[in-house]
Design an enzyme around this catalytic site. Sequence first.
Site, PDB file in Angstrom:
ATOM      1  N   ARG A   8     -47.589 -10.518 -18.970  1.00 49.95           N
ATOM      2  CA  ARG A   8     -46.898 -10.842 -17.923  1.00 49.95           C
ATOM      3  C   ARG A   8     -47.804 -11.513 -16.742  1.00 49.95           C
ATOM      4  O   ARG A   8     -48.693 -11.059 -16.281  1.00 49.95           O
ATOM      5  CB  ARG A   8     -46.315  -9.341 -17.198  1.00 49.95           C
ATOM      6  CG  ARG A   8     -45.002  -8.831 -18.101  1.00 49.95           C
ATOM      7  CD  ARG A   8     -43.994  -9.284 -17.938  1.00 49.95           C
ATOM      8  NE  ARG A   8     -42.738  -8.970 -18.721  1.00 49.95           N
ATOM      9  CZ  ARG A   8     -42.311  -9.123 -20.030  1.00 49.95           C
ATOM     10  NH1 ARG A   8     -43.140 -10.006 -20.640  1.00 49.95           N
ATOM     11  NH2 ARG A   8     -41.400  -8.534 -20.586  1.00 49.95           N
ATOM     12  N   HIS A  15     -43.901 -19.623 -21.392  1.00 51.52           N
ATOM     13  CA  HIS A  15     -43.454 -18.436 -21.790  1.00 51.52           C
ATOM     14  C   HIS A  15     -42.490 -18.456 -23.092  1.00 51.52           C
ATOM     15  O   HIS A  15     -41.304 -18.040 -23.186  1.00 51.52           O
ATOM     16  CB  HIS A  15     -42.424 -17.874 -20.684  1.00 51.52           C
ATOM     17  CG  HIS A  15     -42.379 -16.353 -20.623  1.00 51.52           C
ATOM     18  ND1 HIS A  15     -42.314 -15.530 -19.632  1.00 51.52           N
ATOM     19  CD2 HIS A  15     -42.407 -15.570 -21.850  1.00 51.52           C
ATOM     20  CE1 HIS A  15     -42.096 -14.334 -20.175  1.00 51.52           C
ATOM     21  NE2 HIS A  15     -42.203 -14.208 -21.384  1.00 51.52           N
ATOM     22  N   GLU A  23     -41.547 -17.504 -12.441  1.00 51.60           N
ATOM     23  CA  GLU A  23     -40.938 -18.386 -13.724  1.00 51.60           C
ATOM     24  C   GLU A  23     -39.301 -18.643 -13.487  1.00 51.60           C
ATOM     25  O   GLU A  23     -38.570 -17.525 -13.191  1.00 51.60           O
ATOM     26  CB  GLU A  23     -41.043 -17.202 -14.862  1.00 51.60           C
ATOM     27  CG  GLU A  23     -42.565 -17.315 -15.348  1.00 51.60           C
ATOM     28  CD  GLU A  23     -42.831 -16.277 -16.508  1.00 51.60           C
ATOM     29  OE1 GLU A  23     -43.850 -16.203 -16.963  1.00 51.60           O
ATOM     30  OE2 GLU A  23     -41.806 -15.975 -17.184  1.00 51.60           O
TER      31      GLU A  23
END
Length: 314
Positions: A234, A281, A263
């Site tokens: 994370r 990601h 994000e």
Amino acid sequence: MKIVITDGATLSGGGVSLERFSRYGEVCAYDLTAPKQLAERLADAEVLLCNKTPVPAEIFDKCPKLRYIGECATGYNNIDIAAAKAHGVTVCNAGVYSTNAVAQHTFALILHHYSCVAAYDAAVRDGVWKRAKTFSVMPYPMEELSGKILAVVGLGSIGRKVAAIGAAFGMHVIAATRTTPRDCPYDLVSVDEAFARADVLTLHTPLTEQTAHMVNRRRLETMKPTALLVNTARGGLINEDDLAWALQNGMIAGAALDVLTEEPMGDTPLYGLENCTITPHVAWTPLETRQRLLSIVEDNLRLYLAGTPQNVIC
């Protein structure tokens, strides 16, 4: 029963379909849901399936019919769990669906750093090898993983897989973990010791109040100047200003990140740094991984409706 999927665009496509959920009720699937749209879309829903949609405490007051949230991910920090529990809403996550994929991507980032594949591929495409006078061209120094200290912070399913891969490469694995595992084959150390000893430090912890900004200036100052920091967990685990400072001032050799605090990518000081590799990601996105994810999410919903829920968070 009404089922609302709030961020289907992050789950479907590329060989994966959300049609499977229609057998359990009326499905309303939205590509994305803005915070101001959430209460209206959940107004008469009993089931919410979400990936990264923030579900704050006030939603539970505004949506009294809501009884179940299926988190389409391992991490569930996007949901106010205390509020869900207080309102009797069951929350289930997707458990260990991404273990192999995230461990694979972790080592893709590590190998990218030490084997310089991208740099050598670019050099060959630019004609460097064609112009060479020797059979081998080696402008980019490469290093072996064997013998390096791999510090794994967080020894859940992904952390254990990464540790096993590191050991297979001949790395010396040390681990920092909140709970002491039984029969652990690795040296267990504190988080601070992991930072200080690591040649490669890789993060595999959830984002909580205790782990937020665990990568900070104090710890970065203790790391080896040759060390590599990897984060496929994370983004909020890292203070990005502190990491940018460390990279710019040679406190560590490099960072390789698949996640950021904001994000999609916002105005991060890490953008454009030559010794910081960033992927968007994607560690969890192989086709097989996303198929497995939706199978677990469906099983969670089916078992909840049958009165025997699994992977229960609250």
